[in-house]
Design a protein around this motif. Structure first.
Motif, PDB file in Angstrom:
ATOM      1  N   LYS A  73       1.134  -1.236   0.046  1.00 28.04           N
ATOM      2  CA  LYS A  73       0.106  -0.045  -0.197  1.00 28.04           C
ATOM      3  C   LYS A  73       0.988   1.306  -0.020  1.00 28.04           C
ATOM      4  O   LYS A  73       1.990   1.343   0.434  1.00 28.04           O
ATOM      5  CB  LYS A  73      -0.939   0.071   1.405  1.00 28.04           C
ATOM      6  N   LEU A  74       0.397   2.330  -0.425  1.00 27.43           N
ATOM      7  CA  LEU A  74       0.768   3.682  -0.123  1.00 27.43           C
ATOM      8  C   LEU A  74      -0.254   4.393   0.758  1.00 27.43           C
ATOM      9  O   LEU A  74      -1.447   4.135   0.539  1.00 27.43           O
ATOM     10  CB  LEU A  74       1.001   4.586  -1.404  1.00 27.43           C
ATOM     11  N   LEU A  75       0.257   4.941   1.622  1.00 22.63           N
ATOM     12  CA  LEU A  75      -0.467   6.059   2.853  1.00 22.63           C
ATOM     13  C   LEU A  75      -0.062   7.455   2.710  1.00 22.63           C
ATOM     14  O   LEU A  75       1.301   7.501   2.545  1.00 22.63           O
ATOM     15  CB  LEU A  75      -0.402   5.350   4.064  1.00 22.63           C
ATOM     16  N   ILE A  76      -0.992   8.293   2.941  1.00 22.69           N
ATOM     17  CA  ILE A  76      -0.516   9.596   3.337  1.00 22.69           C
ATOM     18  C   ILE A  76      -1.043   9.933   4.558  1.00 22.69           C
ATOM     19  O   ILE A  76      -2.293  10.063   5.038  1.00 22.69           O
ATOM     20  CB  ILE A  76      -0.983  10.578   2.149  1.00 22.69           C
ATOM     21  N   SER A  77      -0.232  10.392   5.448  1.00 25.81           N
ATOM     22  CA  SER A  77      -0.621  10.778   6.924  1.00 25.81           C
ATOM     23  C   SER A  77      -0.592  12.403   6.807  1.00 25.81           C
ATOM     24  O   SER A  77       0.798  12.802   6.694  1.00 25.81           O
ATOM     25  CB  SER A  77       0.162  10.148   7.968  1.00 25.81           C
TER      26      SER A  77
END
Length: 221
Positions: A89-93
């Motif tokens: 996955k790619l996540l952005i926080s």
């Protein structure tokens, strides 16, 4: 979340991802009709694609997460011990945006700071009953070296740094000093059943359809 806000978050997220030179797969740009077609059967079955959640709390900027599932194996392969046993996955926080305290039942995962701000993590071991152990230090691998985290200590990952979390390890995280692009490499992922939250909150957002969907979320499948 309002569908109009989801559309906006996706547009902003895609630009942020591209700013690091990362190109998403073709199905990232598929229309809702394309994603509903037979061509997308495997994509839907394995939960690939866009995932934007406020954990049902209606305050995405404070409590939320952006995710894009790039690949995911078949849960049936896990019982056989062979096959496609992994996910990515790619996540952005966003800066100061909390992903709340939770653990996984099956999934082991590497969490990698791919760029941007710092990724800050609060990590605890589990008691035998699965609850949070707030008294015992926990040892986790970080870039090939074991590190010991005392209860209440925060782990700060700079760009390029990572941590490995085994099933049962409680963790919450957020970004500081700017939004953070996060990579996740894990065993097969099932977000419907494998997330245990400290607080009784849902994994997916409740969507208010105030405008047309420009794309489908994993939750729409």
């Amino acid at each position: 979340m309002k569908r109009s806000d989801i559309n906006r978050v996706k547009t902003d997220a895609q630009a942020f991802i591209q700013s690091f030179g990362f190109i998403l797969p073709p199905f990232a740009n598929w229309s809702p009709d394309q994603m509903r077609s037979a061509k997308a059967d495997t994509i839907r079955a394995r939960g690939l694609g866009w995932d934007i959640t406020d954990y049902g709390q209606g305050k995405f900027d404070e409590l939320g997460l952006f995710l894009f599932t790039l690949r995911n194996g078949d849960e049936n392969d896990l019982s056989h011990g062979r096959g496609m046993l992994y996910a990515e996955k790619l996540l952005i926080s966003r800066d100061k945006q909390l992903s709340p305290m939770h653990r996984h039942i099956v999934k082991a995962e590497d969490i990698i700071n791919r760029g941007g701000g710092d990724l800050v993590m609060e990590i605890y071991a589990s008691n035998l009953d699965g609850s949070i152990d707030r008294d015992t230090p926990v040892v986790v691998p970080s870039d090939g070296c074991d590190i010991t985290i005392t209860p209440g200590e925060l782990l700060r990952l700079k760009p390029g740094e990572s941590v490995t979390l085994m099933p049962g390890i409680w963790h919450a995280f957020w970004a500081e000093r700017g939004d953070c692009l996060i990579g996740e490499v894990s065993t097969v992922n099932d977000d419907r059943t494998d997330n245990v939250f400290e607080q009784p909150i849902p994994r997916f957002a409740t969507i208010e359809e105030d405008t047309e969907a420009e794309f489908l979320l994993v939750a729409d499948y």
